[in-house]
Design an enzyme around this catalytic site. Structure first.
Site, short mmCIF file in Angstrom:
data_model
loop_
_atom_site.label_atom_id
_atom_site.label_comp_id
_atom_site.label_asym_id
_atom_site.label_seq_id
_atom_site.Cartn_x
_atom_site.Cartn_y
_atom_site.Cartn_z
N GLY A 248 0.83 -1.21 0.00
CA GLY A 248 0.00 0.00 0.00
C GLY A 248 0.86 1.26 0.00
O GLY A 248 0.57 2.23 -0.71
N ASP A 249 1.92 1.25 0.78
CA ASP A 249 2.82 2.41 0.84
C ASP A 249 3.49 2.63 -0.52
O ASP A 249 3.71 3.77 -0.95
CB ASP A 249 3.91 2.18 1.91
CG ASP A 249 3.33 1.72 3.24
OD1 ASP A 249 2.17 2.05 3.51
OD2 ASP A 249 4.02 1.00 3.97
#
Ligand SMILES: Nc1ncnc2c1ncn2[C@@H]1O[C@H](COP(=O)(O)OP(=O)(O)O)[C@@H](O)[C@H]1O
Ligand SMILES: O=P(O)(O)OC[C@H]1O[C@](O)(COP(=O)(O)O)[C@@H](O)[C@@H]1O
Length: 303
Positions: A248-249
């Site tokens: 996600g990052d």
């Protein structure tokens, strides 16, 4: 300049075991140690994609020193507030399924919190602040709201990757980008598991609230983008998942890097999905080569 702010960084300790036998001695087949925490991951991926940033947050003890050393080795600028106690260790157990145990992190004193606020007060209109990850229990529950208010006052752009009440409280600041996953989106609107149709309804609702760019990730099921110009969907490329921590990052970093490079929205979104998947398919975070190999396999459709 892009600043990432990780209030509760971590050393991510990845442990591979053949099969987890609960209540027995397990011997690891392989262990890996990475600097972690959502903002730090964004800084690491940005660097790999050729974009400089400065990592802000709190760091303490030998674990905090490890994170700073690793970031320096990767030539990432860091400006952490040094705190007593130890930065947490988050255990990522790979035994077929991925199981995570995230630590609590050190207590942050109000003087230390004030030092971080002072760094945010130095932002200017050209800056971007990425607020990412959980809030340590010792900080006031509205710490993100306070930091976001300072950012908005200085006309810097806000990027948000957090969940729960912290995410809800930040929407009124009209962030430049938010990236909830579909579980976080459901939680935000107080509903249970979302169908893709419902993701479209709630994702659009976020843009109506004044958020410029909304990316809703759904792990291996791909992601949606919602913004003024377009609503888009992309399947995630297929591959063997090695370690999805930081996927996600990586999406956040992928979008910011492509956007900073002047790519049109659909291309920036494809790049973001490729970055997420490239991280899922590697032990550590993605490299630029991996993202650029994968991006050709990301097909974006307009809704
Ligand atoms: N199993 C997977 N296969 C392919 N891509 C994946 C997989 N898991 C994650 N990704 C990629 O990473 C992105 C972010 O993953 P997700 O798990 O939704 O984020 P978060 O870590 O924030 O929960 C997805 O949109 C996708 O592009
Ligand atoms: O601050 P939190 O929510 O405890 O999350 C911290 C964890 O999230 C990570 O940043 C990974 O995040 P994602 O998998 O959501 O991209 C890890 O590096 C870290 O251990």
């Amino acid at each position: 300049m892009i600043y990432t702010c990780t209030l509760n960084p971590s050393v991510d300790y990845v442990v591979h075991v053949d099969e987890l036998r609960v209540g027995e001695l397990n011997r690891a087949m392989k262990t890996l140690t990475f600097p972690g925490g959502k903002g730090i991951n964004v800084s690491r991926v940005l660097k790999r994609l050729g974009v400089d940033s400065t990592a802000l947050g709190f760091a303490g003890g030998f674990t905090g020193a490890f994170i700073e050393n690793e970031l320096r080795k990767e030539e990432i600028a860091c400006d952490f507030v040094h705190v007593p106690g130890q930065t947490r260790i988050n255990v990522k157990l790979k035994a077929g399924l991925e199981t995570e145990i995230n630590g609590q992190g050190p207590a942050i004193a109000s003087e230390d919190a004030a030092q971080l606020t002072a760094k945010i007060e130095a932002l200017s209109a050209d800056d971007v602040l990425v607020l990412a990850g959980s809030v340590p229990p010792s900080l006031p529950a509205d710490v993100y709201e306070q930091l976001a208010a300072e950012t908005v006052k200085r006309q810097a752009r806000l990027v948000i990757d957090t969940s729960g009440p912290a995410l809800r409280s930040l929407l009124a600041c009209r962030p430049f980008l938010v990236k909830p996953n579909h579980h976080e989106l459901a939680e935000l609107f107080g509903v249970s598991a979302l169908t893709k149709e419902e993701v479209v309804i709630y994702g659009r609702r976020l843009t109506e609230m004044g958020i410029c760019h909304v990316i809703v990730s759904m792990g291996g099921d791909g992601a949606f983008y919602f913004g003024k110009e377009a609503a888009l969907f992309a399947e995630a490329p297929k591959g063997t998942v090695k370690n999805s921590v930081g996927a996600g990052d990586s999406m956040v970093a992928g979008f910011l890097a492509a956007y900073a490079g002047g790519k049109p929205i659909a291309e920036a979104f494809a790049y973001s999905v490729a970055a997420g998947s490239a991280t899922a398919f590697s032990e550590d975070l993605c490299t630029k080569e991996e993202v650029e190999t994968l991006v050709g396999r990301v097909r974006v459709v307009r809704l």
